[in-house]
Design a protein around this motif. Structure first.
Motif, short mmCIF file in Angstrom:
data_model
loop_
_atom_site.label_atom_id
_atom_site.label_comp_id
_atom_site.label_asym_id
_atom_site.label_seq_id
_atom_site.Cartn_x
_atom_site.Cartn_y
_atom_site.Cartn_z
N LYS A 111 0.83 -1.22 0.00
CA LYS A 111 0.00 0.00 0.00
C LYS A 111 0.86 1.26 0.00
O LYS A 111 0.61 2.19 -0.78
CB LYS A 111 -0.93 0.01 1.22
N SER A 112 1.85 1.31 0.89
CA SER A 112 2.68 2.52 0.99
C SER A 112 3.50 2.74 -0.27
O SER A 112 3.69 3.88 -0.72
CB SER A 112 3.60 2.42 2.22
N THR A 113 3.98 1.65 -0.88
CA THR A 113 4.72 1.77 -2.14
C THR A 113 3.82 2.34 -3.22
O THR A 113 4.23 3.21 -4.01
CB THR A 113 5.27 0.40 -2.58
N THR A 114 2.57 1.87 -3.28
CA THR A 114 1.60 2.38 -4.25
C THR A 114 1.37 3.87 -4.05
O THR A 114 1.37 4.65 -5.02
CB THR A 114 0.26 1.61 -4.14
N LEU A 115 1.18 4.28 -2.80
CA LEU A 115 0.99 5.71 -2.51
C LEU A 115 2.21 6.51 -2.92
O LEU A 115 2.09 7.59 -3.52
CB LEU A 115 0.70 5.91 -1.01
N ASN A 116 3.40 5.99 -2.62
CA ASN A 116 4.63 6.72 -2.94
C ASN A 116 4.82 6.95 -4.43
O ASN A 116 5.17 8.05 -4.87
CB ASN A 116 5.84 5.97 -2.38
N VAL A 117 4.60 5.89 -5.24
CA VAL A 117 4.86 6.04 -6.67
C VAL A 117 3.82 6.94 -7.34
O VAL A 117 4.11 7.57 -8.36
CB VAL A 117 4.92 4.68 -7.40
N LEU A 118 2.63 7.04 -6.75
CA LEU A 118 1.59 7.90 -7.33
C LEU A 118 1.72 9.35 -6.89
O LEU A 118 1.31 10.26 -7.59
CB LEU A 118 0.20 7.38 -6.97
#
Length: 427
Positions: free
Chosen positions: A220-227
């Protein structure tokens, strides 16, 4: 340097993992218990200790006085000596009596899954709210175990279970802890009031809210970071981040959403922790869409999905539309992917490799549009304030300036439709 390394080795916690397989046909199978112990080992490693061995006892029911049977306890004594272990961790939450009796019979440090999870949360909380929530959960856990805890409550040495309030050497009498719990609850109430104010302001602006949910370490946090380039800690560890983060994300059509990251779920998440984080987790109820991020490469993905949905039901979020996002598709993934009848849409991505993200955003946009209807309105030029409100609140499909005013075709929610109905024209 050699001396320093030797000292670190001496202080390392070496733990034996202990689980129970119940004979009841409705209880988890041996394979499921092994999976739970695999996860417990990850938790132990995350907390800074090492799992040196594991053992499972098959029983008709958990022993009410000392969790395990006496034969297994004798076996554990030998294992502790063989592996030079400094303690054991049981995969279930122990009662005060079970904890006390096991420590007495084994003459070693005894912990349960809840203690390990609370210890990790205490080390990971960064924001003021996160620290309050974790301390509240720890104190409630201790409060329910004050009677008869004896030496286990007065242990002030290092290792798992000593982070947070333990370091402050809190008195163990009920009155002191009750006062501290009341103080923390007041602090949380103030934070909740502030959050409700922010939520009200977001609602007035009409920006859709999309919340990331999922099992811990699903990405989840990786998804938020890349977006969003949010800079949220994203490690290949359980509970890498606890604090809620919200950022704006632009969809392919130009409209914006607020994307929110939340704490990850896990099997047997301590109920004290859910209570303490309820104010944060209840934000999920106000989301327009839940993005359910699943680690597609995890062999236990279906069980993890079940845990997430069970937790969401417990929070009253079962009616919120879900998009299931199968993440880590760049890894070795067993096909076919699980069917998810709870999801409105399903997408496949790799957040780490930044694959499939555009499709995911387009899917969010498509689902949001399905909640709204298009409407054509003619706003007289005298209605400049209302025109400005429409531009700030609604997605404009078409705009045309005519002699009578501004002709707009817009996507509207219920509130906007009610406000604009007197200006509606046939499209």
């Amino acid at each position: 340097m050699a001396k320093e390394l030797h000292e670190n080795k001496d202080t390392e916690e070496r733990l034996i993992l202990v689980g129970i397989e119940l004979e009841d046909k409705d209880s988890p199978s041996a394979m499921a218990v092994e999976a739970c112990l695999d996860e417990l080992e990850e938790l132990v490693n995350t907390a800074g200790a090492t799992a040196v061995a594991r053992t499972i006892q098959r029983r008709e029911k958990v022993h009410p006085a000392h969790y395990l049977g006496k034969g297994k306890i004798e076996e554990l004594k030998m294992m502790i000596n063989t592996y030079d272990a400094t303690g054991i961790v049981c995969d279930d939450e122990l009662s005060p009596a079970q904890l006390k009796n096991l420590e007495k019979m084994l003459e070693t440090k005894v912990m349960d899954r809840t203690i390990v999870i609370l210890d990790i949360f205490a080390g990971r909380a960064i924001s003021g709210e996160g620290k309050i929530q974790v301390e509240l959960a720890q104190l409630k856990y201790r409060m329910s175990r004050l009677t008869g805890m004896g030496a286990s409550m007065s242990r002030l040495g290092g290792g798992i279970g000593t982070r947070g309030p333990g370091e402050k050497k809190l008195e163990t009498d009920r009155r002191h802890i009750k006062e501290r719990i009341a103080e923390l609850n007041r602090d949380l109430k103030e934070i909740q009031t502030h959050r409700e104010l922010l939520r009200s302001q977001r609602s007035k602006k009409g920006t859709p809210v999309v919340s990331l949910v999922g099992y811990t370490n699903a990405g989840k946090s990786t998804t938020l970071n890349v977006l969003t380039q949010a800079g949220v800690l994203a490690e290949d560890k359980l509970f890498a981040t606890l604090d809620t983060t919200t950022r704006k994300v632009e969809l392919p059509g130009g409209s914006e959403i607020l994307l929110t990251d939340t704490v990850g779920f896990i099997q047997k998440l301590p109920h004290h922790l859910i209570q303490a984080f309820r104010a944060t987790l209840e934000e999920l109820k106000y989301a327009d869409i839940l993005l359910h991020v699943v680690d597609a490469s995890n062999p236990n993905r279906e069980e993890q999905m079940r845990v997430v949905y069970d937790t969401l039901r417990g929070l009253g979020c079962e009616d919120t539309p879900v998009i299931t996002v199968y993440n880590k598709m760049d890894r070795e993934v067993e096909l076919p992917l699980p069917m998810d009848r709870m999801a409105r849409e399903i997408v496949q991505i790799s957040a780490g490799k930044q694959m499939g993200l555009e499709q995911m955003l387009a899917t969010i946009e498509k689902l949001l549009k399905s909640f709204r209807k298009s409407m054509t309105v003619l706003l007289p030029y005298t209605e400049g304030t209302l025109a400005g409100w429409v531009h700030g609140r609604c997605e404009i499909i078409r705009e045309e300036h005519t002699a009578e005013g501004v002709l707009l075709e817009v996507y509207v929610d219920e509130e906007a439709a009610n406000r604009l109905k007197s200006f509606a024209v046939e499209g």
